[in-house]
Write an enzyme that holds these catalytic residues in place. Structure first.
Site, mmCIF file in Angstrom:
data_model
loop_
_atom_site.group_PDB
_atom_site.id
_atom_site.type_symbol
_atom_site.label_atom_id
_atom_site.label_comp_id
_atom_site.label_asym_id
_atom_site.label_seq_id
_atom_site.Cartn_x
_atom_site.Cartn_y
_atom_site.Cartn_z
ATOM 1 N N SER A 153 0.807 -1.222 0.000
ATOM 2 C CA SER A 153 0.000 0.000 0.000
ATOM 3 C C SER A 153 0.841 1.273 0.000
ATOM 4 O O SER A 153 0.368 2.323 -0.434
ATOM 5 C CB SER A 153 -0.952 0.003 1.204
ATOM 6 O OG SER A 153 -0.236 -0.161 2.413
ATOM 7 N N ASP A 161 -3.312 6.543 11.584
ATOM 8 C CA ASP A 161 -2.492 5.911 10.553
ATOM 9 C C ASP A 161 -1.169 6.673 10.436
ATOM 10 O O ASP A 161 -1.108 7.775 9.883
ATOM 11 C CB ASP A 161 -3.242 5.936 9.217
ATOM 12 C CG ASP A 161 -2.460 5.272 8.083
ATOM 13 O OD1 ASP A 161 -1.284 4.911 8.300
ATOM 14 O OD2 ASP A 161 -3.022 5.129 6.980
ATOM 15 N N HIS A 202 0.992 5.361 6.268
ATOM 16 C CA HIS A 202 0.804 5.919 4.928
ATOM 17 C C HIS A 202 1.018 7.432 4.957
ATOM 18 O O HIS A 202 1.332 8.006 6.001
ATOM 19 C CB HIS A 202 -0.578 5.536 4.403
ATOM 20 C CG HIS A 202 -0.777 4.057 4.325
ATOM 21 N ND1 HIS A 202 -1.484 3.348 5.281
ATOM 22 C CD2 HIS A 202 -0.334 3.153 3.428
ATOM 23 C CE1 HIS A 202 -1.475 2.066 4.975
ATOM 24 N NE2 HIS A 202 -0.775 1.912 3.854
#
Length: 437
Positions: A163, A411, A414
């Site tokens: 990702s 998060d 990312h």
């Protein structure tokens, strides 16, 4: 008198020579010891590993290290695009859309410490992008999307990995798509290939693709959206399932790191249906085994006179605020500025994984296969401010207990777009376009 003067002169000269020799010896000993101290410091400081790479890593840019440097605030040049103007940013990376109101994280330019010693070819290349040798301003708003697309005309670029690589792929799409007229571009999932997504720039016949393969070989995490697993199972003998979709690319951009962050990996031999034949190995051993399999495939299936290959190094995950002076379980949540301490290294980054990758690329080089390592590890270490944290789309409803502890669901892996991945792509393009001069 003459004889006495000569003896005296010789004596004084001997003393002077002795002192000079002594001074030189002392200086030499100092520098040797100092060099040893510096070497010891480098060995004990993980972030300095980029200086230990073989020269082949930087061959395409005349030996210049683009990866040691600092972040400089530059609101005139950045961001390279606006979030609202790129329709391809998904909810996971749309930080502004999901409530982030501070945007200084978008306004930082990576400035390498080194200055180019330009060959005539690289000088011409940099001038085409509007840069000079005294200032690495190609990392700026002088980024020319039309020029990049023209240089990539007729080519297929494919990002392969997890990702974070998807994060970078979408960054690249956003950097290029704004200059393509509506109707001459398209984003789509490729029919009959579960893990393949493509962005087409029809006017230039350019394809910018992403292929989901977080462990490179066949694994229990191969579904591009339904892949949440607390354990890892890979089929060490099966890379062709994925790799058959990569062979016709002109530029391959790999990554694989985050999905190896479990203590052990289950290695299958044969079909996934044959669960009897397997071994358990450490994550480091598993990583090395897969990179060997990947290396063999790359060496035998890719025409390296046609295809350029790159590997993006690991990126920082700012989950432990104590690394930069915060308290308790705090992390990247509410961070608004980079870390300024030079050579900062967060505790979640696995240096051994980097060394395994480095060794694998060195072995490939010895076989005549050059895979450039794009070492973005250090520059991401500083950017605790650039993660989505809680400002993103969550695909399941957060429960009251989760909402009461935002640090628990922030998060910090990312990256917001626009943001840090745009710099990765500028560095990547510096390599790609230099070789396509």
């Amino acid at each position: 008198m003459v004889g006495i003067w000569d003896v005296k002169h010789m004596f004084e000269s001997s003393i002077i020579i002795f002192l000079v020799i002594g001074a030189l010896a002392t200086t030499a000993i100092y520098y040797v010891n100092n060099s040893d101290d510096q070497q010891d410091m480098m060995m004990s400081t993980p972030v300095m590993t980029h200086n230990s790479y073989n020269n082949n890593v930087y061959d395409s840019l005349d030996g210049c290290d683009l990866f040691s440097g600092k972040w400089v605030h530059d609101k005139e040049s950045y961001p390279l695009y606006k979030e609202v103007e790129c329709p391809y940013i998904p909810g996971e990376f749309s930080c502004g859309k999901y409530g982030r109101t501070d945007f200084i994280y978008q306004q930082w330019r990576w400035q390498p410490h080194a200055r180019f010693v330009l060959s005539s070819l690289s000088s011409r290349y940099l001038k085409q992008l509007g840069t000079t040798s005294s200032h690495l301003s190609y990392l700026s708003s002088r980024f020319n999307a039309k020029e990049v697309l023209e240089r990539l005309r007729g080519k297929r670029v494919i990002f392969i990995g997890d990702s974070v690589n998807r994060n970078q792929w979408l960054s690249m799409v956003c950097m290029l798509q704004s200059v393509i007229p509506h109707g001459l571009k398209k984003m789509q999932k490729v029919a009959n290939v579960l893990s393949l997504f493509t962005f087409k720039a029809f006017e230039y016949n350019v394809s910018i693709d992403f292929y989901w393969a977080p462990l490179l070989v066949e694994s229990n995490a191969d579904h591009p959206s339904n892949h949440k697993r607390n354990y890892r199972v890979i089929n060490i003998q099966s890379i062709e399932k994925h790799a058959k979709n990569w062979v016709n690319a002109d530029i391959l951009v790999f990554n694989s790191y985050l999905w190896w962050m479990t203590p052990t990996i289950k290695i299958m031999y044969g079909s996934f249906a044959d669960s009897k034949k397997h071994i358990m190995v450490s994550n480091h051993d598993g990583y090395q085994m897969v990179l060997e399999k990947w290396s063999d495939w790359l060496a035998t299936h890719i025409n390296h006179r046609r295809t350029q290959s790159y590997f993006m190094s690991m990126t920082a995950t700012h989950r432990r605020g104590v690394d930069w002076g915060k308290q308790g379980n705090e992390n990247c949540l509410n961070e608004t500025h980079p870390i300024i301490k030079e050579y900062f290294w967060e505790s979640m980054s696995d240096l051994k994984m980097m060394r395994i990758l480095e060794s694998s690329l060195d072995k490939l080089k010895a076989r005549g296969v050059n895979v450039n390592l794009v070492n973005i590890t250090q520059l991401t270490q500083y950017r605790k401010d650039a993660h989505p944290s809680i400002h993103r789309l969550f695909y399941s409803t957060l429960k009251a207990k989760q909402l009461s502890n935002p640090n628990g669901y922030a998060d910090c892996t990312h990256w917001c777009l626009p943001g840090v991945p745009d710099t990765w792509n500028e560095l990547l393009l510096a390599y790609i376009l230099q070789r396509r001069k």
